[in-house]
Enzyme design. Structure first.
Site, PDB file in Angstrom:
ATOM      1  N   ASP A 170      39.199  43.796  -8.641  1.00 61.21           N
ATOM      2  CA  ASP A 170      39.628  43.229  -7.362  1.00 61.21           C
ATOM      3  C   ASP A 170      39.225  44.224  -6.273  1.00 61.21           C
ATOM      4  O   ASP A 170      39.842  45.282  -6.122  1.00 61.21           O
ATOM      5  CB  ASP A 170      41.138  43.020  -7.343  1.00 61.21           C
ATOM      6  CG  ASP A 170      41.602  41.892  -8.264  1.00 61.21           C
ATOM      7  OD1 ASP A 170      40.956  41.671  -9.314  1.00 61.21           O
ATOM      8  OD2 ASP A 170      42.610  41.244  -7.943  1.00 61.21           O
ATOM      9  N   LYS A 238      39.838  36.114  -2.863  1.00 60.44           N
ATOM     10  CA  LYS A 238      41.267  36.430  -2.927  1.00 60.44           C
ATOM     11  C   LYS A 238      41.793  36.649  -1.519  1.00 60.44           C
ATOM     12  O   LYS A 238      41.133  37.297  -0.699  1.00 60.44           O
ATOM     13  CB  LYS A 238      41.462  37.667  -3.801  1.00 60.44           C
ATOM     14  CG  LYS A 238      42.892  38.181  -3.918  1.00 60.44           C
ATOM     15  CD  LYS A 238      42.933  39.390  -4.844  1.00 60.44           C
ATOM     16  CE  LYS A 238      44.298  40.056  -4.852  1.00 60.44           C
ATOM     17  NZ  LYS A 238      44.348  41.237  -5.738  1.00 60.44           N
ATOM     18  N   LYS A 274      42.222  33.173  -5.537  1.00 63.64           N
ATOM     19  CA  LYS A 274      43.446  33.895  -5.887  1.00 63.64           C
ATOM     20  C   LYS A 274      44.270  34.172  -4.636  1.00 63.64           C
ATOM     21  O   LYS A 274      43.969  35.097  -3.888  1.00 63.64           O
ATOM     22  CB  LYS A 274      43.113  35.208  -6.602  1.00 63.64           C
ATOM     23  CG  LYS A 274      44.358  36.037  -6.981  1.00 63.64           C
ATOM     24  CD  LYS A 274      43.965  37.317  -7.690  1.00 63.64           C
ATOM     25  CE  LYS A 274      45.163  38.223  -7.948  1.00 63.64           C
ATOM     26  NZ  LYS A 274      44.786  39.480  -8.643  1.00 63.64           N
TER      27      LYS A 274
END
Length: 338
Positions: A170, A238, A274
């Site tokens: 991430d 995300k 996400k």
């Protein structure tokens, strides 16, 4: 965007160059990104509000609660994290409800890079593909959460986490570069981090690109940043680090899902989404499930295409699950505090 009927035969970089009509420099990216349709903010907010009012029946709620659990990245990202805390988190990820063996596992545990080896060791045989019931290890990288570091440091941060056994990375984008119009810098950093996700055997860790939408100021910027992340090779987009407010919101997530939908229609390639930060109750999480299903279809409600970044959400879902099974809530001390 131009369409193609052979998505699997064209690499993402080649497709990006074809769509851009040139190299991914500031001028070319600005022309492309600023040529995207503007976001109807009133319409987006109204659509998200409508989706947020949808209710589901009892049998569907039971399914939804289990599905939420299977889509969670159970997260600890604190400076005080220890190997012991990570081992406890892994134990909960693998066996969320010790009294109910039918309770599904979460999709992944998400930790800092130096905790990856401890997470992998604690997972043992439970480590694996979350689409097959295993639990992955996700690591934040690239000077999370600020992203304020040199590219060399960001790449080393990523490579170290992958070498330690991270299945997913991430990363955070350079919001300063994006907001000042240096789109080429952002594109290049994502592309190079993607390459740093490559393992010695040639396989790659999945790359989630954190936009930190709370700092991007406008819906138009969020659409542009989402598109830029996909063009540069992100496997997921995300919303947030969870360290900046506002974090995930339903309108922002809906917008990102629409970007993914448009990319899929244009290219045939599926990108994950996400939302992370601030999703604490099963009631709120169900709103996100409905929004995904209505925007992209239920096929997107799988770990390789949708995740919740959360720490406290799991406990609320477990309490609701127990209420459905036993007719009452358990005591406050029944569940571990994450």
């Amino acid at each position: 965007m131009a369409t193609t009927s052979t998505p699997d035969t064209i690499s993402r970089p080649d497709r990006a160059l074809a769509l851009l009509g040139g190299s991914p420099d500031d001028a070319t990216l600005r022309r492309y990104l600023h040529g995207l349709p503007g976001v109807d903010a009133v319409g987006l907010d109204a659509r998200a509000a409508d989706l947020g009012t949808r209710s589901i029946k009892t049998t569907s709620k039971a399914w939804a609660l289990d599905r939420i659990i299977s889509l969670i990245d159970l997260t600890t990202l604190e400076g005080a994290d220890t190997p012991g805390k990570v081992r406890s988190l892994v134990a909960k990820a693998v066996n969320p409800d010790a009294t109910d063996p039918s309770c599904p596992r979460v999709a992944a545990v998400c930790v800092y890079g130096d905790m990856v080896e401890h997470a992998r060791e604690a997972l043992g045989a439970a480590h694996g593909d979350p689409d097959d019931g295993g639990v992955s290890v996700a690591a934040v990288a690239t000077a999370f959460p600020s992203g304020r570091a040199s590219l060399a440091v960001k790449l080393a941060d990523t490579a170290d986490a992958v070498a330690a056994g991270a299945d997913e990375i991430d990363m955070v984008i350079d919001r300063g570069a994006f907001l000042s119009g240096r789109y080429g810098v952002v594109f290049d950093q994502i592309a190079q981090v993607k390459e740093a996700c490559r393992r010695a055997d040639g396989t790659q860790a999945s790359l989630k690109v954190i936009l930190e939408t709370g700092e991007l100021q406008t819906y138009d910027n969020i659409r542009r940043a989402s598109t830029l992340a996909i063009l540069a090779g992100g496997d997921f987009i995300k919303t947030s680090t969870g360290k900046v407010q506002p974090a995930a919101t339903l309108p922002v997530t809906l917008l990102m899902l629409e970007v993914v939908r448009d990319w899929y229609r244009a290219t045939g390639v599926k990108i994950g989404v996400k939302p992370a930060g601030g999703i604490r109750t099963s009631k709120d999480a169900i709103k996100y499930l409905v929004t995904v299903a209505e925007t992209l279809g239920e096929e997107w409600l799988q770990p390789h295409l949708f995740r919740f970044g959360a720490s406290s959400l799991l406990n609320d879902v477990l309490r609701q699950r127990q209420k459905m099974a036993h007719g009452h809530y358990t005591g406050a001390d029944y569940l571990t505090i994450d």
